[in-house]
Write an enzyme that holds these catalytic residues in place. Sequence first.
Site, PDB file in Angstrom:
ATOM      1  N   SER A 126       6.087  -6.324  -0.149  1.00  0.00           N
ATOM      2  CA  SER A 126       5.303  -6.690   1.030  1.00  0.00           C
ATOM      3  C   SER A 126       5.165  -5.534   1.998  1.00  0.00           C
ATOM      4  O   SER A 126       6.073  -4.712   2.125  1.00  0.00           O
ATOM      5  CB  SER A 126       6.022  -7.854   1.723  1.00  0.00           C
ATOM      6  OG  SER A 126       5.617  -7.976   3.061  1.00  0.00           O
ATOM      7  N   TYR A 151      13.589 -11.930   5.976  1.00  0.00           N
ATOM      8  CA  TYR A 151      12.677 -11.963   4.813  1.00  0.00           C
ATOM      9  C   TYR A 151      12.265 -10.537   4.449  1.00  0.00           C
ATOM     10  O   TYR A 151      12.385 -10.114   3.306  1.00  0.00           O
ATOM     11  CB  TYR A 151      11.429 -12.798   5.133  1.00  0.00           C
ATOM     12  CG  TYR A 151      10.273 -12.452   4.228  1.00  0.00           C
ATOM     13  CD1 TYR A 151       9.291 -11.561   4.651  1.00  0.00           C
ATOM     14  CD2 TYR A 151      10.206 -12.973   2.944  1.00  0.00           C
ATOM     15  CE1 TYR A 151       8.254 -11.205   3.801  1.00  0.00           C
ATOM     16  CE2 TYR A 151       9.173 -12.619   2.088  1.00  0.00           C
ATOM     17  CZ  TYR A 151       8.200 -11.735   2.527  1.00  0.00           C
ATOM     18  OH  TYR A 151       7.178 -11.372   1.687  1.00  0.00           O
ATOM     19  N   LYS A 155      13.039  -7.918   1.066  1.00  0.00           N
ATOM     20  CA  LYS A 155      12.060  -7.136   0.298  1.00  0.00           C
ATOM     21  C   LYS A 155      12.484  -5.672   0.257  1.00  0.00           C
ATOM     22  O   LYS A 155      12.393  -5.002  -0.772  1.00  0.00           O
ATOM     23  CB  LYS A 155      10.654  -7.281   0.896  1.00  0.00           C
ATOM     24  CG  LYS A 155      10.038  -8.655   0.686  1.00  0.00           C
ATOM     25  CD  LYS A 155       9.897  -8.991  -0.803  1.00  0.00           C
ATOM     26  CE  LYS A 155       9.271 -10.353  -1.027  1.00  0.00           C
ATOM     27  NZ  LYS A 155       9.208 -10.725  -2.455  1.00  0.00           N
TER      28      LYS A 155
HETATM   29  C1  WQD Z   1      -1.503 -12.565  11.101  1.00  0.00           C
HETATM   30  C2  WQD Z   1      -1.989 -12.316  12.520  1.00  0.00           C
HETATM   31  C3  WQD Z   1      -0.535 -13.173  14.224  1.00  0.00           C
HETATM   32  C4  WQD Z   1      -1.109 -17.411  13.393  1.00  0.00           C
HETATM   33  C5  WQD Z   1       2.309 -12.273   6.819  1.00  0.00           C
HETATM   34  C6  WQD Z   1       3.424 -13.020   6.166  1.00  0.00           C
HETATM   35  C7  WQD Z   1       4.497 -12.076   5.683  1.00  0.00           C
HETATM   36  C8  WQD Z   1       3.887 -10.931   4.907  1.00  0.00           C
HETATM   37  C9  WQD Z   1       2.808 -10.233   5.711  1.00  0.00           C
HETATM   38  C10 WQD Z   1       3.938 -11.277   2.533  1.00  0.00           C
HETATM   39  C11 WQD Z   1      -0.859 -11.914  13.450  1.00  0.00           C
HETATM   40  C12 WQD Z   1      -1.883 -13.870  14.265  1.00  0.00           C
HETATM   41  C13 WQD Z   1      -1.172 -16.036  13.332  1.00  0.00           C
HETATM   42  C14 WQD Z   1      -1.643 -18.088  14.529  1.00  0.00           C
HETATM   43  C15 WQD Z   1      -2.299 -15.976  15.449  1.00  0.00           C
HETATM   44  N1  WQD Z   1       3.307 -11.403   3.697  1.00  0.00           N
HETATM   45  N2  WQD Z   1      -1.772 -15.345  14.341  1.00  0.00           N
HETATM   46  N3  WQD Z   1      -2.225 -17.328  15.509  1.00  0.00           N
HETATM   47  O1  WQD Z   1       2.536 -12.195  10.484  1.00  0.00           O
HETATM   48  O2  WQD Z   1       0.955 -10.544   9.411  1.00  0.00           O
HETATM   49  O3  WQD Z   1       2.718 -11.780   8.050  1.00  0.00           O
HETATM   50  O4  WQD Z   1       1.819 -11.247   6.025  1.00  0.00           O
HETATM   51  O5  WQD Z   1       4.969 -10.769   2.305  1.00  0.00           O
HETATM   52  O6  WQD Z   1       5.343 -12.818   4.849  1.00  0.00           O
HETATM   53  O7  WQD Z   1       3.982 -13.869   7.133  1.00  0.00           O
HETATM   54  O8  WQD Z   1       0.675 -12.955   8.958  1.00  0.00           O
HETATM   55  O9  WQD Z   1      -0.972 -14.757   9.140  1.00  0.00           O
HETATM   56  O10 WQD Z   1       1.285 -15.057  10.271  1.00  0.00           O
HETATM   57  O11 WQD Z   1      -0.383 -13.449  11.199  1.00  0.00           O
HETATM   58  O12 WQD Z   1      -2.831 -15.318  16.351  1.00  0.00           O
HETATM   59  O13 WQD Z   1      -1.593 -19.347  14.638  1.00  0.00           O
HETATM   60  O14 WQD Z   1      -2.513 -13.543  13.058  1.00  0.00           O
HETATM   61  O15 WQD Z   1      -0.084 -12.883  15.547  1.00  0.00           O
HETATM   62  O16 WQD Z   1      -1.354 -10.945  14.356  1.00  0.00           O
HETATM   63  P1  WQD Z   1       1.729 -11.805   9.317  1.00  0.00           P
HETATM   64  P2  WQD Z   1       0.166 -14.162   9.871  1.00  0.00           P
END
Ligand code: WQD
Length: 343
Positions: A126, A151, A155
């Site tokens: 990741s 998590y 990784k």
């Molecule tokens: C993306 C953006 C939030 C929800 C994920 C996985 C992690 C890894 C990497 C695999 C961020 C914003 C989110 C909401 C928002 N994947 N957001 N409102 O945090 O980049 O991590 O991808 O290993 O396991 O969790 O992904 O989709 O949670 O957030 O504004 O209700 O969307 O702040 O900027 P993230 P995400």
Amino acid sequence: MQKVLVTGGCGYIGAHTIVDLINNGFDVVNVDNNIRSTTKLLDGVEQITGKKVRNYKVDLCNLEDTHAVFHENRDIVGVIHFAALKSVGESVHEPLLYFQNNLTSLVNVLKCVKEFNIPNFVFSSSCSVYGNTTALPVVEETPLGEAQSPYARTKQMGEQIIEDFSRVNTTQSILLRYFNPVGAHPSALIGELPLGKPDNLVPVITQTAIGKLPKVTVFGTNFNTRDGSCIRDYIHVTDIANAHTKALQYLLDKRNTANLEVFNLGTGTGVTVLEAIKAFEKISGMKLNYELGEPRPGDVIAIYANNTKAREKLGWEPKSGIEDMMRTAWQWEVALRDRVLNN
Ligand code: WQD
């Protein structure tokens, strides 16, 4: 027909990868204890490919049971290891569960890879291993940052375990660092099945649009980015899936130049949260109910990939843009609702 053993193939990325492997002529067996999944996605795989994929319902933390699966499938040419707990939020509250599950399962699989002389191993990693890097776009040689969650640390530790294993074993390994996998197979027969309320942006968007959630909250709009919201490298899950097939083929063709190689899987393009929302509104023709909220603790402000290495060495080419990702994610959400209504 060359056989591949997939672990965690009842999950979102695993199921899409199995479709791609089958479509590229591989035979597949799967191992999944289904503690966070069902075999529903394998049913979808069968509808798409016409192939019924055998699932060994085994806990990879049990070495004896894992060994029995390998013993029964001694003809496999490679292992693709997805099986792991992957909720960033849950890992903060349950670190020992994450270390025990994600690392024990990996070590057990590697023990069997060694004992049965499996020549090729592909690991689901990741972009979260980079932590809060500011060196953008991120290249694979970027020093790993401070993990922002247990998590992410599992990784990082998983990659180090494989690095040490590769040094003294002939198995050729590849680490694939996913950026933000989103979207669904264009058939809408497989897709993301978040358990309970989703944390990730795209399922929050589609569940809000379908009426399962009241609204989307944008976590922070005063960051130093073009519109103030966070930037991510969203990548279509079918592009991620194809990268696994390309990685396995790369190893089977012995084109690798080292026993362990690392590849970033992203489009190379950063998209802000507000841009992602606008893309959804454009493809759905809907006005999404969202509000501007406070930053989410632990969020990286911006991260997106330099994917040159995967393009040049694996011959991999991501095909989908953010609108395709939103379109297929929405089609999947609608299909889920219609299936519930029709059953
Ligand atoms: C993306 C953006 C939030 C929800 C994920 C996985 C992690 C890894 C990497 C695999 C961020 C914003 C989110 C909401 C928002 N994947 N957001 N409102 O945090 O980049 O991590 O991808 O290993 O396991 O969790 O992904 O989709 O949670 O957030 O504004 O209700 O969307 O702040 O900027 P993230 P995400």
